[in-house]
Design an enzyme around this catalytic site. Structure first.
Site, PDB file in Angstrom:
ATOM      1  NE  ARG A 122       7.574 -15.786 -16.376  1.00  0.00           N
ATOM      2  CZ  ARG A 122       8.594 -16.356 -17.002  1.00  0.00           C
ATOM      3  NH1 ARG A 122       9.303 -17.281 -16.387  1.00  0.00           N
ATOM      4  NH2 ARG A 122       8.903 -16.011 -18.224  1.00  0.00           N
ATOM      5  CE  LYS A 144      -5.509  -2.225  -2.493  1.00  0.00           C
ATOM      6  NZ  LYS A 144      -6.267  -0.978  -2.237  1.00  0.00           N
ATOM      7  CE  LYS A 228      -5.137  -3.974   4.203  1.00  0.00           C
ATOM      8  NZ  LYS A 228      -4.195  -2.992   3.784  1.00  0.00           N
ATOM      9  CD  GLU A 238      -9.651  -1.159  -3.638  1.00  0.00           C
ATOM     10  OE1 GLU A 238      -8.611  -1.386  -3.011  1.00  0.00           O
ATOM     11  OE2 GLU A 238      -9.951  -0.052  -4.094  1.00  0.00           O
ATOM     12  NE  ARG A 242      -7.220  -4.534  -0.187  1.00  0.00           N
ATOM     13  CZ  ARG A 242      -6.112  -5.250  -0.205  1.00  0.00           C
ATOM     14  NH1 ARG A 242      -6.122  -6.470  -0.686  1.00  0.00           N
ATOM     15  NH2 ARG A 242      -4.986  -4.758   0.264  1.00  0.00           N
ATOM     16  CG  ASN A 246      -9.419   2.707  -0.717  1.00  0.00           C
ATOM     17  OD1 ASN A 246      -8.300   2.497  -0.244  1.00  0.00           O
ATOM     18  ND2 ASN A 246      -9.892   2.045  -1.753  1.00  0.00           N
ATOM     19  CG  HIS A 249      -7.323   6.243   1.678  1.00  0.00           C
ATOM     20  ND1 HIS A 249      -7.839   6.008   2.926  1.00  0.00           N
ATOM     21  CD2 HIS A 249      -6.062   5.751   1.701  1.00  0.00           C
ATOM     22  CE1 HIS A 249      -6.932   5.380   3.673  1.00  0.00           C
ATOM     23  NE2 HIS A 249      -5.840   5.223   2.945  1.00  0.00           N
ATOM     24  CG  HIS A 253      -5.174   9.218  -2.733  1.00  0.00           C
ATOM     25  ND1 HIS A 253      -5.771   8.090  -3.241  1.00  0.00           N
ATOM     26  CD2 HIS A 253      -4.338   8.782  -1.767  1.00  0.00           C
ATOM     27  CE1 HIS A 253      -5.317   7.020  -2.594  1.00  0.00           C
ATOM     28  NE2 HIS A 253      -4.448   7.425  -1.702  1.00  0.00           N
ATOM     29  CG  HIS A 267      -0.971   7.936   3.314  1.00  0.00           C
ATOM     30  ND1 HIS A 267      -1.743   8.225   2.216  1.00  0.00           N
ATOM     31  CD2 HIS A 267      -1.519   6.819   3.864  1.00  0.00           C
ATOM     32  CE1 HIS A 267      -2.696   7.316   2.084  1.00  0.00           C
ATOM     33  NE2 HIS A 267      -2.584   6.448   3.081  1.00  0.00           N
TER      34      HIS A 267
END
Ligand code: GLY
Length: 370
Positions: A122, A144, A228, A238, A242, A246, A249, A253, A267
């Site tokens: 946990r 993240k 950041k 987010e 936040r 992106n 992005h 993606h 990337h």
């Protein structure tokens, strides 16, 4: 000299230390976090060959013993099978709640190790030792963590902040120029999204930084991480700001999916191209002056980076298919595509009501330029 960016999240505050030689000094930095002199390291084959012995030696200097699991290198590693392997290995190594897991590697290892740490018993603490520029300026900071699903990248994961990040500038010397420049795509992103002075600085110093100037590299990492950290502290999960991280992005993606997450497009390369497309879209919508996309592209091109769709080898699907791939992006809200657009360099914002025809036209034109 080591610089520190503090991430003051309540109850989960941590330092990002930036400087040359931090892997060799890892033991001194990690010792205050541990209750017994043993840590578990997760890394990959490429990074292990370059840096694992140095990390173990750095830990041994503080009498810390390290046990390591070496996973295959590459984006494909971020899957259930490797996550399960890593978690079972940590259990077999008897890693307990008060122990620390060390992630030695780029974004793939950082994301997987962080997620393994998040779910092990946990939640155990973990330390990020990012070895790529991309991981140093982006993925190692902010908590993240996760793995990929056949339905898309990073769709399975958790927010789990590291207890410490050690960004050793000297390990960047081992990167290929292509990998370094891909990471630089994320550095440019920070200037573009929130700090025109930083973008000016990058225009002046980018070439020397790419050539290997350690002082400039440390400064670029520090400024990126500070931006950041500021954003993550405002919006850890987010819900708002936040999403600015992106920038580029959504395009990226779609392009990564269209190229099968392969070596055709890294990337960070997709982020750079995506930023150029986001500025082009902003100019088409009359949100920012037409000179801004040209200035963005000029810097990327001047750095020898992938800038246009024409720089991606092989065939790409048409604009409609790319738009459909954008729809798979996990940041879709209520069926509407969310874009990060800009009013100028350094002034990005979250746009939720973008006319998809404009995006289709930008893509179609960019595809014709191939
Ligand atoms: N890489 C984007 C974020 O951490 O939010």
């Amino acid at each position: 000299m080591t610089e520190t960016v503090h991430v003051p999240l309540e109850g989960r505050a941590y330092d990002v230390r930036i400087g040359a030689g931090l892997v060799a000094e890892a033991g001194r930095h990690i010792a205050p976090l541990i209750h017994r002199r043993r840590v578990a390291v997760l890394t990959d084959q490429n990074v292990a060959a370059l840096h694992l012995e140095a990390l173990k030696a750095g830990l041994a200097m503080a009498d810390i013993e390290a046990t390591a699991l070496v996973l295959p290198a590459g984006e494909g590693t971020k899957n259930w099978a490797n996550l399960s392997h890593a978690v079972e290995w940590l259990l077999s190594e008897k890693i307990e709640r008060r122990d620390v897991v060390v992630a030695l590697g780029g974004g793939v290892i950082g994301d997987l190790a962080g997620f393994a740490a998040a779910i092990l018993r946990r939640g155990v603490r973990f330390v990020q030792v990012p070895t790529s520029l991309l991981a140093q300026v982006d993925s190692s900071v902010g908590g993240k963590t996760g793995i990929n699903s056949p339905s898309g990248k990073n769709l399975i994961g958790a927010f789990h902040q590291p207890a410490l990040v050690l960004a050793d500038i000297s390990v960047l010397d081992t990167l290929t120029r292509r990998d370094f420049l891909a990471g630089y795509g994320e550095v440019v992103k920070y200037g573009l999204l929130g700090d025109v002075d930083f973008f000016d600085w990058l225009e002046r110093n980018g070439p020397a930084l790419a050539e290997g100037d350690a002082g400039l590299r440390a400064e670029a990492v520090r400024r990126s991480v500070q931006m950041k950290a500021d954003i993550v502290v405002r919006d850890e999960t987010e819900q708002g700001d936040r999403a600015l991280l992106n920038l580029g992005h959504t395009f990226c993606h779609a392009l990564e999916a269209a190229t099968g997450y392969s070596d055709r497009l890294l990337h960070g390369e997709g982020v750079a191209i995506g930023c150029a497309l986001a500025f082009e879209t902003s100019a088409r919508l009359g949100l920012c002056p037409q000179e801004e996309p040209s200035r963005v592209r000029a810097h990327l091109k001047g750095m020898g980076m992938k800038t246009d769709l024409a720089d991606i080898p092989g065939t790409l699907p048409d604009a409609d298919a790319l738009l459909a791939l954008m729809g798979q992006d996990k940041k879709v809200l209520d069926g509407k595509l969310r874009f990060i657009l800009a009013r100028a360099i350094g002034r990005a914002f979250v746009a939720t009501d973008v006319d998809t025809d404009v995006v289709r036209n930008v893509l179609a034109e960019a595809l014709r330029g191939r």
